[in-house]
Motif scaffolding. Structure first.
Motif, mmCIF file in Angstrom:
data_model
loop_
_atom_site.group_PDB
_atom_site.id
_atom_site.type_symbol
_atom_site.label_atom_id
_atom_site.label_comp_id
_atom_site.label_asym_id
_atom_site.label_seq_id
_atom_site.Cartn_x
_atom_site.Cartn_y
_atom_site.Cartn_z
ATOM 1 N N VAL A 1 0.752 -1.239 -0.146
ATOM 2 C CA VAL A 1 -0.036 0.004 -0.098
ATOM 3 C C VAL A 1 0.638 1.144 -0.140
ATOM 4 N N GLY A 2 2.146 1.193 -0.132
ATOM 5 C CA GLY A 2 3.223 2.223 -0.309
ATOM 6 C C GLY A 2 3.266 2.895 0.996
ATOM 7 N N MET A 3 3.371 2.101 2.008
ATOM 8 C CA MET A 3 3.380 2.999 3.499
ATOM 9 C C MET A 3 4.691 2.320 4.145
ATOM 10 N N ALA A 4 5.353 3.203 5.094
ATOM 11 C CA ALA A 4 6.408 2.519 5.845
ATOM 12 C C ALA A 4 5.803 1.346 6.763
ATOM 13 N N ARG A 5 6.655 0.296 6.880
ATOM 14 C CA ARG A 5 6.228 -0.679 8.006
ATOM 15 C C ARG A 5 6.233 0.055 9.245
ATOM 16 N N SER A 6 6.774 0.982 9.783
ATOM 17 C CA SER A 6 6.649 1.520 11.212
ATOM 18 C C SER A 6 5.464 2.223 11.225
ATOM 19 N N ALA A 7 5.049 2.798 10.253
ATOM 20 C CA ALA A 7 3.778 3.638 10.144
ATOM 21 C C ALA A 7 2.629 2.705 10.603
ATOM 22 N N LEU A 8 2.604 1.444 9.652
ATOM 23 C CA LEU A 8 1.628 0.593 9.914
ATOM 24 C C LEU A 8 1.675 -0.207 11.143
ATOM 25 N N ALA A 9 2.563 -0.256 11.784
ATOM 26 C CA ALA A 9 2.833 -0.770 13.112
ATOM 27 C C ALA A 9 2.202 0.054 14.026
#
Length: 365
Positions: A25-33
């Protein structure tokens, strides 16, 4: 569950890691976390992208759904759901929306019946069900899907492949049942009869994996007995079997073929019912289980070929309610087609009333 927790649950069910979903989805993994743990919110654009990737509707993440589903999800502690659970979740939400706009779609449900504690009690529950469905004591149960909708249980048949036979969700009013349409017609009808039993005793959320296949669960075995008793009333089956098997021109196979067609049941269900009523012995029951109806039987015996709940099948009152919402411009074309699960295309929808010229002029002036 928060939106973040539901994203995490759906991601886990889809077999994706945080890194995989974030990249998709074009997002940083840290942001999703942070979203999943509630440390940061999720924007509408992000949620739409996540929902698309996880093959969920956006509302699944923001609307907890019917209370029975919420309770069931909590009890499963995040374990992966199966296809029928997801179908029940979606359809329950759709039905609750439609009922909110068209309350008369479901006029409530019958009083809760006692959970059968024995096989005779299961037979008694079947007699009660016949009364509720306005069927005679010896009458074959034709169009079961239509009859159960009248007492508030809305059945949907979907192609679900291998897995559960059926499942039921109680709603604020009435209930929803999903039948695995990939089953043969006799087994679809047996599954719906079984789910009617769950509905009558007010089980809030059930998914049945092997209807009529095991005695391991006492309640399920009794509801199997209920389903057979409903579809194959004892006295009528006894009398008709005696008539069919008494003819010198009819074999055991011929009688079984006639019975299967008359009651619209599969041979395994017929054999089990005949055996439990003592009408045939175990050896004859085993022979009946192996019977297959041929095209020649249908022609020569002038049999009825049932097609009930061929997927995708929706309850007629629900279809009528959705079309009413579309005609009244309560829902858009896309929403109507979604509620109808792809069984209609835009050209099949009814014409909406023409807008008077005076109203057009008022809007555009």
């Amino acid at each position: 569950m928060s939106v973040g927790e539901r994203i995490a649950a759906a991601r886990t069910e889809s077999g994706l890691t945080q890194a995989q979903l974030a990249a998709a989805v074009g997002m940083a993994r840290s942001a999703l976390a942070k979203i999943e743990t509630g440390l940061r919110g999720v924007s509408a654009v992000e949620l739409v992208a996540i929902a698309r990737e996880l093959r969920r509707r956006v509302e699944w993440f923001v609307d907890p759904g019917p209370p029975s589903i919420v309770s069931y999800r909590a009890s499963r502690s995040g374990l992966a759901t199966q296809a029928i659970d997801e179908a029940l979740d979606r359809i329950a939400r759709d039905v609750e929306f439609v009922v909110g706009e068209v309350p008369e779609l479901v006029n409530g449900q019958p009083d809760q019946q006692p959970t059968p504690a024995s096989m005779p009690a299961a037979e008694d529950l079947a007699a009660t069900a016949r009364s509720l469905l306005k069927l005679g004591a010896d009458e074959p149960v034709l169009e079961l899907s239509r009859l159960v909708a009248v007492i508030g249980l809305l059945p949907f048949a979907l192609p679900l492949g291998d897995g559960a036979d059926a499942g039921t969700v109680l709603l604020r009013a009435g209930g929803v049942c999903v039948i695995n349409g990939d089953l043969r017609v006799g087994r679809r009808r047996l599954a719906l009869a079984h789910e009617l039993g769950h509905y009558l005793i007010a089980d809030p959320y059930t998914t049945d994996w092997r209807v009529a296949a095991t005695e391991a669960d006492a309640l399920e075995a009794r509801l199997d007995r209920f389903a057979r008793a409903l579809l194959l009333p004892a006295r009528d089956l006894h009398d008709r079997w005696a008539e069919w098997s008494a003819s010198e021109d009819e074999t055991l196979r011929d009688a079984a073929v006639r019975a299967g067609s008359h009651y619209q049941v599969d041979m395994a269900t017929l054999a089990r019912r005949l055996d439990e009523l003592g009408i045939v012995d175990s050896q004859q029951a085993n022979r009946i289980r192996g019977v297959g109806t041929k095209k020649a039987d249908i022609v020569e015996k002038n049999l009825v070929v049932p097609r009930e709940m061929e997927p995708i099948a929706l309850p007629r009152p629900y279809e009528q309610a959705v079309l009413r919402l579309y005609r009244n411009e309560t829902v858009t074309v896309d929403r109507a087609l979604g509620l109808l699960l792809g069984t209609f295309d835009e050209d099949a929808l009814p014409d909406r009333p023409a807008v008077p010229d005076a109203e057009i002029w008022t809007v555009t002036s």
